[in-house]
Design a protein around this motif. Structure first.
Motif, short mmCIF file in Angstrom:
data_model
loop_
_atom_site.label_atom_id
_atom_site.label_comp_id
_atom_site.label_asym_id
_atom_site.label_seq_id
_atom_site.Cartn_x
_atom_site.Cartn_y
_atom_site.Cartn_z
N GLN A 186 20.97 -5.57 26.07
CA GLN A 186 21.65 -6.47 25.14
C GLN A 186 20.75 -6.84 23.97
O GLN A 186 21.19 -6.86 22.82
N PRO B 189 27.03 -6.50 19.95
CA PRO B 189 27.30 -7.41 18.82
C PRO B 189 28.43 -6.89 17.96
O PRO B 189 28.75 -5.69 17.96
N ARG C 187 21.45 -5.95 19.95
CA ARG C 187 21.44 -6.95 18.87
C ARG C 187 20.42 -6.59 17.80
O ARG C 187 20.66 -6.76 16.60
N ARG D 115 20.96 -5.92 13.80
CA ARG D 115 20.21 -6.67 12.78
C ARG D 115 19.51 -5.73 11.82
O ARG D 115 19.50 -5.95 10.60
#
Length: 512
Positions: free
Chosen positions: A440, A250, A444, A448
């Protein structure tokens, strides 16, 4: 011309666990003198495939054949007798026994009805030599060996059976870079000697170097078999996940020149000869990577910060105030708010026979209980939130954690700590042995958590992860931080050069 009969063949094999389909009409052909890579996400059926081949479980339907003749394996011993040996990702060693005892445990050499210790040692030495691990002493206790050396003993144990088919399930995931090089040389030599090898790995560079043929599994079926090198990495990943693959990390937030206020600091932290005057800081919302070759003190730093190691010197500060973290209980307390995601989920992160529910709740029982009784309603709400947040795939909260795929097990380890809402998260190589799709999702999630203000210290043996996930990387060498890399300095070349302590380029001062 008649087609050659494979050494081993699996046709139309299916296996279900309750309502969960693990394999569905799967086919596989194994040829001698060939390394075949088995690719697929966690939960794609790879583990069930090798458990059937090695006699751990029986198929519900389908046929197994050796040299064109139908076979069935009622136990791992039967598979071993047929010439199939498997090195599972979870080690099968007995820690309180010696290396030699573990290597010959299934068939020790005997004399006059007693174990022949001299012969046992010779067998162990030969097996260790074949595995490229001559430096491991046969009399050493397995419990005294680090994880990477235990993995080498596991490989030697399999080779001691002189198999015709050798299955390696993420067998390099716990190894140092030097050990991986040795193992690759061993595997190539075994291939040249005519052995058939099945190699399961999520590291595409390993597949590219070793494999002759690749077979991709998805949702319990084999979807493609192709000659190695004929498909791009993106093609392979799309076959594995069944959707278009877009990489992977990300976006990082744009930061100004001003340093983030430090949440976690350590100053001149030392421990025996493994940590030497470590000084660093991690700001709120920052992901700081720990780089360098494996075994340079990164794991010890995380254990020291979490209060596991005894005899540490130096200072640890939380929000600018010195604290004494004398145990994991102190580390995870509200005043500190720290969580550690351990290296080995099987032995350090989970209680595998216990349910998913119990594993998720274990670290938060003090928050989910009143007067010593668990509030089941609050527990259910918290568990459901974690299942949704991390997209944990499970047939139910009451199944054993050991029944989950490796990636979902790792998610449970992370989830049980997130239930405590930690402010500081220590990650010890968290993506080892999990598939690209799950990686993945974890990348992410890390971003976050950082965006919500968590301070993250992230050790990884994968340079791409450090570059893609981290705001800064601290490179370790011989127990000390040798260089800090940030921004455009974070390249694979710079990481490798710094990891090897090669002079060149101006080192950035480490923030304190």
């Amino acid at each position: 011309m008649e087609e050659a009969i494979p050494l081993f063949q699996m046709t139309g094999v299916s296996k279900r666990y309750g309502g969960v389909r693990a394999l569905e009409a799967a086919d596989l052909a194994v040829e001698p003198g060939q390394i075949q890579a088995i690719l697929g996400e966690n939960g794609a059926g790879k583990s069930t495939l090798i458990k059937i081949m090695s006699g751990v479980v029986a198929p519900d339907a389908g046929q197994l054949m050796m040299h064109g003749q139908p076979v069935s394996f009622a136990s791992p011993a039967a598979a071993n007798k047929a010439g199939i040996a498997c090195i599972f990702q979870e080690l099968s060693l007995i820690p309180d026994l010696s290396v030699a005892d573990n290597i010959v445990i299934s068939d020790p050499p005997k004399r006059f009805g007693m174990i022949d210790r001299k012969a046992q040692r010779r067998v162990a030495e030969e097996a260790l030599r074949r595995a490229g691990a001559e430096d491991i002493h046969p009399a050493a206790l397995v419990a005294d060996l680090p994880l990477s050396r235990r993995q080498m003993v596991e490989i030697a144990k399999a080779l001691a059976r002189n198999p015709r088919i050798l299955i390696l399930d993420e067998a390099t995931s716990a190894l140092t870079a030097a050990d991986v090089t040795k193992v690759f040389s061993v595997l190539k030599r075994l291939r040249a000697d005519g052995m058939a090898l099945l190699f399961i790995s999520h590291r595409m560079n390993e597949i590219a170097e070793l494999a002759d043929v690749c077979t991709v599994f998805r949702n319990g079926r084999n979807v493609a078999t192709y000659a190695a090198g004929t498909r791009t990495d993106n093609d392979v990943v799309e076959m594995m996940i069944g959707r278009e693959y877009s990489h992977v990390f990300p976006a990082k937030p744009l930061r100004g020149e001003a340093a983030l206020p430090p949440v976690l600091e350590c100053r001149q932290l030392s421990w025996t000869n493994r940590l030497r005057d470590i000084s660093l800081s991690v700001g709120a919302g920052e992901v700081v990577g720990l780089g360098g070759l494996d075994g340079q003190g990164q794991r010890e730093l995380l254990l020291a910060l979490f209060g596991v190691l005894r005899g540490c010197t130096g200072k640890v500060l939380i929000d600018g105030k010195a604290v004494s973290i004398s145990s994991p209980v102190t580390a995870r307390s509200h005043a500190v708010g720290m969580a550690l995601i351990p290296e080995d989920r099987k032995t350090e992160g989970l209680l595998l026979p216990m349910s998913v529910r119990e594993n998720l709740s274990f670290s938060s029982l003090d928050r989910l209980s009143r007067w010593g009784i668990i509030d089941r309603a609050a527990e259910q709400i918290a568990n459901d939130e974690m299942l949704q947040l991390l997209e944990i795939k499970t047939a139910g909260l009451d199944i054993p954690a050991g029944a989950l795929s490796g990636g979902n097990q790792q998610k449970v380890v992370i989830a049980k700590w997130l239930m405590r809402n930690p402010r500081i998260i220590l990650l010890n190589d968290p993506t080892r042995g999990i598939d690209v799709g799950t990686k993945q999702e974890l990348y992410r999630l890390l971003r976050r958590l950082a965006d919500r203000g968590a301070s993250i210290l992230f050790y990884s043996t994968d340079y791409d992860e450090l570059i893609g996930c981290c705001d800064r990387v601290l490179v370790f060498y011989d127990g000390a931080i040798r260089r800090e890399l940030a921004g455009e300095e974070m390249t694979e070349h710079a990481l490798v050069a710094s990891a090897l302590n090669i002079p060149g380029g101006k080192a950035t001062e480490v923030r304190v």
